[in-house]
Scaffold this motif. Structure first.
Motif, short mmCIF file in Angstrom:
data_model
loop_
_atom_site.label_atom_id
_atom_site.label_comp_id
_atom_site.label_asym_id
_atom_site.label_seq_id
_atom_site.Cartn_x
_atom_site.Cartn_y
_atom_site.Cartn_z
N GLU A 7 0.80 -1.24 0.00
CA GLU A 7 0.00 0.00 0.00
C GLU A 7 0.83 1.28 0.00
O GLU A 7 0.32 2.34 -0.40
N ASN A 8 2.06 1.23 0.47
CA ASN A 8 2.86 2.46 0.59
C ASN A 8 3.50 2.82 -0.75
O ASN A 8 4.72 2.76 -0.92
N SER A 9 2.69 3.19 -1.72
CA SER A 9 3.23 3.45 -3.05
C SER A 9 2.57 4.68 -3.67
O SER A 9 1.43 5.03 -3.34
N GLN A 10 3.29 5.29 -4.59
CA GLN A 10 2.77 6.47 -5.27
C GLN A 10 1.58 6.11 -6.15
O GLN A 10 0.66 6.92 -6.31
N LYS A 11 1.58 4.91 -6.69
CA LYS A 11 0.46 4.51 -7.56
C LYS A 11 -0.85 4.46 -6.77
O LYS A 11 -1.92 4.77 -7.31
N ALA A 12 -0.78 4.08 -5.48
CA ALA A 12 -1.98 4.07 -4.65
C ALA A 12 -2.50 5.50 -4.46
O ALA A 12 -3.72 5.74 -4.49
N ASP A 59 16.23 10.11 8.69
CA ASP A 59 15.91 11.32 7.93
C ASP A 59 14.41 11.32 7.65
O ASP A 59 13.97 10.79 6.63
N GLU A 60 13.66 11.93 8.53
CA GLU A 60 12.20 11.84 8.43
C GLU A 60 11.61 12.75 7.36
O GLU A 60 10.39 12.82 7.20
N GLU A 61 12.46 13.42 6.61
CA GLU A 61 11.99 14.20 5.46
C GLU A 61 11.79 13.30 4.24
O GLU A 61 11.24 13.74 3.23
N GLN A 62 12.24 12.04 4.32
CA GLN A 62 12.09 11.10 3.21
C GLN A 62 11.35 9.84 3.66
O GLN A 62 11.39 9.49 4.85
N VAL A 63 10.70 9.20 2.70
CA VAL A 63 10.00 7.95 3.00
C VAL A 63 10.69 6.79 2.29
O VAL A 63 11.38 6.98 1.28
N GLU A 94 12.32 11.63 -1.78
CA GLU A 94 12.13 12.87 -1.03
C GLU A 94 10.85 13.59 -1.46
O GLU A 94 10.32 14.42 -0.72
N THR A 95 10.35 13.27 -2.66
CA THR A 95 9.14 13.94 -3.15
C THR A 95 7.87 13.25 -2.68
O THR A 95 6.82 13.88 -2.58
N ASN A 96 7.92 11.95 -2.41
CA ASN A 96 6.75 11.23 -1.90
C ASN A 96 6.59 11.49 -0.41
O ASN A 96 7.58 11.50 0.33
N LYS A 97 5.37 11.64 0.01
CA LYS A 97 5.12 11.89 1.44
C LYS A 97 4.31 10.77 2.09
O LYS A 97 4.22 10.72 3.31
N PHE A 98 3.74 9.90 1.28
CA PHE A 98 2.95 8.80 1.84
C PHE A 98 3.83 7.55 1.91
O PHE A 98 4.29 7.04 0.89
N GLY A 99 4.08 7.07 3.11
CA GLY A 99 4.90 5.89 3.26
C GLY A 99 5.57 5.87 4.62
O GLY A 99 5.19 6.61 5.54
N ILE A 100 6.58 5.02 4.75
CA ILE A 100 7.29 4.85 6.02
C ILE A 100 8.48 5.81 6.06
O ILE A 100 9.37 5.74 5.21
N ILE A 116 13.38 11.70 -13.03
CA ILE A 116 13.42 12.14 -11.64
C ILE A 116 14.84 12.56 -11.27
O ILE A 116 15.80 11.82 -11.51
N LYS A 117 14.95 13.75 -10.68
CA LYS A 117 16.23 14.21 -10.14
C LYS A 117 16.01 14.47 -8.66
O LYS A 117 15.25 15.37 -8.28
N GLU A 118 16.65 13.66 -7.82
CA GLU A 118 16.44 13.77 -6.38
C GLU A 118 17.74 13.46 -5.64
O GLU A 118 18.67 12.87 -6.20
N LYS A 119 17.76 13.84 -4.38
CA LYS A 119 18.82 13.45 -3.47
C LYS A 119 18.24 12.45 -2.51
O LYS A 119 17.47 12.80 -1.61
N ASN A 120 18.56 11.17 -2.73
CA ASN A 120 17.95 10.08 -1.98
C ASN A 120 19.00 9.26 -1.26
O ASN A 120 20.21 9.47 -1.42
N TYR A 121 18.51 8.28 -0.52
CA TYR A 121 19.38 7.31 0.14
C TYR A 121 19.47 6.04 -0.68
O TYR A 121 18.46 5.58 -1.25
#
Length: 525
Positions: A51-56, A239-243, A228-234, A176-181
């Motif tokens: 369920e923790n997905s952008q498509k949802a 780094d709680e700014e990212q899911v 970093e752009t998605n907000k729905f998830g774990i 997508i251009k992001e700074k992720n883990y």
């Protein structure tokens, strides 16, 4: 002491109601789980929704719904399908559950503390429907005018009508251009190859495993585990700014259900997955487990794809078959038989409703059904007040022993098609035995009474053994057959792990009345 056995279905996306393709994997897992349970094993059988997905989020927006109410509805529909098919799962989990969020955050922290997770800025193509990053060689060209696809080539130019798309969803990936883990998958390349070498049956079938090994040997690349752009998830614990990226989140669901009292069930004995997600399960998942200090699953069974009436299952042409509706129109037994007996699990094939009916009529209605009817009708003519008991014919006994041995080998290796084929082949032998001995003629001669009783006992004992084997596939119908010949509490005893005890039991068969056929033939439209 009983051994533990843990089996899982794929983690199904929540944006689709389960169709016949999803039912295929789930019925495979359900059949294997039931066999393991009646064979003296404590069974854990888990299924779930991712369920923790952008498509949802996108699907909820289309319906003008908030995300969680949408997910609640979809999870309910998934459960409705599995309950409608009488899937005997022990766990149904959603990735939005609190226990899963807490567990995923703990394993993320473990890997981060080992320096297996680091931050990096990148620019990549991303397919939201696959929930995965893509390279050029992962894509295909799509001709928008003809809807045809063809491989990427330097000789073809991208135009308004010829575009690069994901081959599974025919959609252009986002840039997508992001700074992720990122997770250091590359650090586990040698460990994975060593594990593959020491566990040559880790992935079945072998040709799919060879592809996994070849892919790993070409060199593994680190992969993103967050957005970093998605907000729905774990949220990441560091780094709680990212899911958490969906695959890193979802795969640990297999372990979430094994926390606390169920820890002894890990490692999983068998993951049942589709061939499109084998890399995630056979490469990324083992590396993630090693990083978090967990044992690896024992085996992964890879199913192939099938089309419906020659075409890929698709919402656009709406050739989706609802497995519950199909079972109500025909029967769950017809669906199970066709899915598991017509083609090997590791073979692409076409779901043909006409052939499904033919297979059911031939194997269950004619082969098994007619044999049951013959023994009932003729045995009633003997007027046996104390039931039917004797000794089984020695030639049939030898064939029966061989059949049970072959059946056990097949189902223990998860070759469900072969397990069913050996059963119906043995039933063919019993039908030939009846035709050869012609008990309908012998029954007219009183001096042949003992010979006739021996024939009917041989048939009945053979059927009893077959029914116990087929119980894993068709539990309700086998229960009815047991009760019809007064084998009381057989289903309860099987569910209480007593298969081997019942196999060697000497039974008296009571046939007191004729009954309606349990496997009715279906007329073809």
């Amino acid at each position: 002491m009983k051994d533990n056995f843990y089996i899982t279905t794929p983690i199904y996306y929540t944006n689709w109601i389960p169709h016949i393709g999803h039912a295929y994997s789930t019925i495979i897992a359900d059949t294997i789980a039931r066999y393991q349970k009646i064979s003296w094993r404590n069974v854990k059988f888990s299924t779930w929704v991712d369920e923790n997905s952008q498509k949802a989020v996108l699907e909820a927006e289309k319906l003008d719904m908030k995300v969680m109410p949408y997910l609640d509805v979809m999870a309910g529909k998934h459960k409705w399908v599995w309950d409608g098919l009488k899937i005997n799962y022990t766990d149904f989990i959603r990735t939005t559950e609190k226990r899963h969020h807490e567990f995923v955050r703990s394993v993320l922290q473990t890997s981060f503390d080992k320096w297996d997770i680091y931050q990096w800025e990148y620019e990549w193509m991303y397919c939201v429907w696959c929930e995965w990053f893509k390279k050029d060689d992962d894509l295909v060209y799509l001709n928008k005018e003809t809807n045809e696809t063809f491989p990427i080539s330097d000789k073809v130019k991208v135009t308004e009508n010829i575009i690069k798309v994901c081959p599974d969803h025919l959609k252009t990936p986002d840039i997508i251009k992001e700074k992720n883990y990122f997770f250091k998958l590359s650090a586990y390349e040698d460990k994975l190859l060593e594990y593959y070498e020491n566990n040559p049956e880790f992935v079945v079938p072998s040709d799919r495993f060879n592809e996994v090994i070849a892919f790993t040997k070409r060199g593994l690349e680190d992969f993103s585990i967050s957005r970093e752009t998605n907000k729905f998830g774990i949220k990441l614990p560091f780094d709680e700014e990212q899911v958490t990226y969906v695959w890193y989140d979802a795969l640990f669901n297999y372990l979430t259900v094994c926390q606390n009292w169920d820890e002894d069930f890990w490692p999983a004995n068998l993951h049942v997955v589709g061939k499109d997600i084998i890399r995630f399960h056979a490469i990324y998942w083992p590396a993630m487990l090693l990083s978090a200090w967990y044992e690896l699953p024992k085996q992964i069974l890879t199913t192939w794809f099938f089309t419906v009436d020659g075409q890929k299952i698709s919402k656009s042409i709406w050739n989706i078959i609802d497995p519950v509706d199909f079972s109500e129109k025909y029967s769950k037994d017809l669906l199970t038989l066709y899915l598991l007996c017509s083609f090997n699990i590791w073979q692409d094939w076409d779901f043909d409703q006409y052939q499904a009916v033919l297979a059911y009529n031939a194997k269950l209605a004619n082969n098994l059904g007619n044999l049951v009817n013959r023994v009932v009708v003729l045995t009633l003519k003997l007027n046996l007040e104390n039931g039917l008991t004797w000794e089984i014919d020695i030639d049939i006994k030898n064939k029966l022993d061989s059949y049970i041995n072959n059946y056990n080998k097949s189902i223990e290796s998860y070759n469900l098609k072969e397990a069913l084929e050996t059963s119906f082949s043995f039933l063919d032998d019993i039908n030939k035995y009846v035709d050869t001995n012609e008990p309908w003629k012998l029954i007219k001669d009183e001096s042949k009474r003992e010979e006739v009783i021996n024939i009917f006992f041989t048939i009945s004992e053979s059927l009893r053994q077959v029914w116990m084997n087929l119980y894993s596939f068709f539990p309700e119908k086998m229960w009815e057959l047991f009760t019809k010949i007064w084998l009381e509490n057989y289903s309860e005893q099987l569910e209480d792990w007593k298969l081997e005890e019942l196999r060697s039991k000497e039974e008296i068969f009571m046939i007191k009345e004729k009954w309606e056929a349990l496997f009715l033939r279906f007329e073809l439209d």
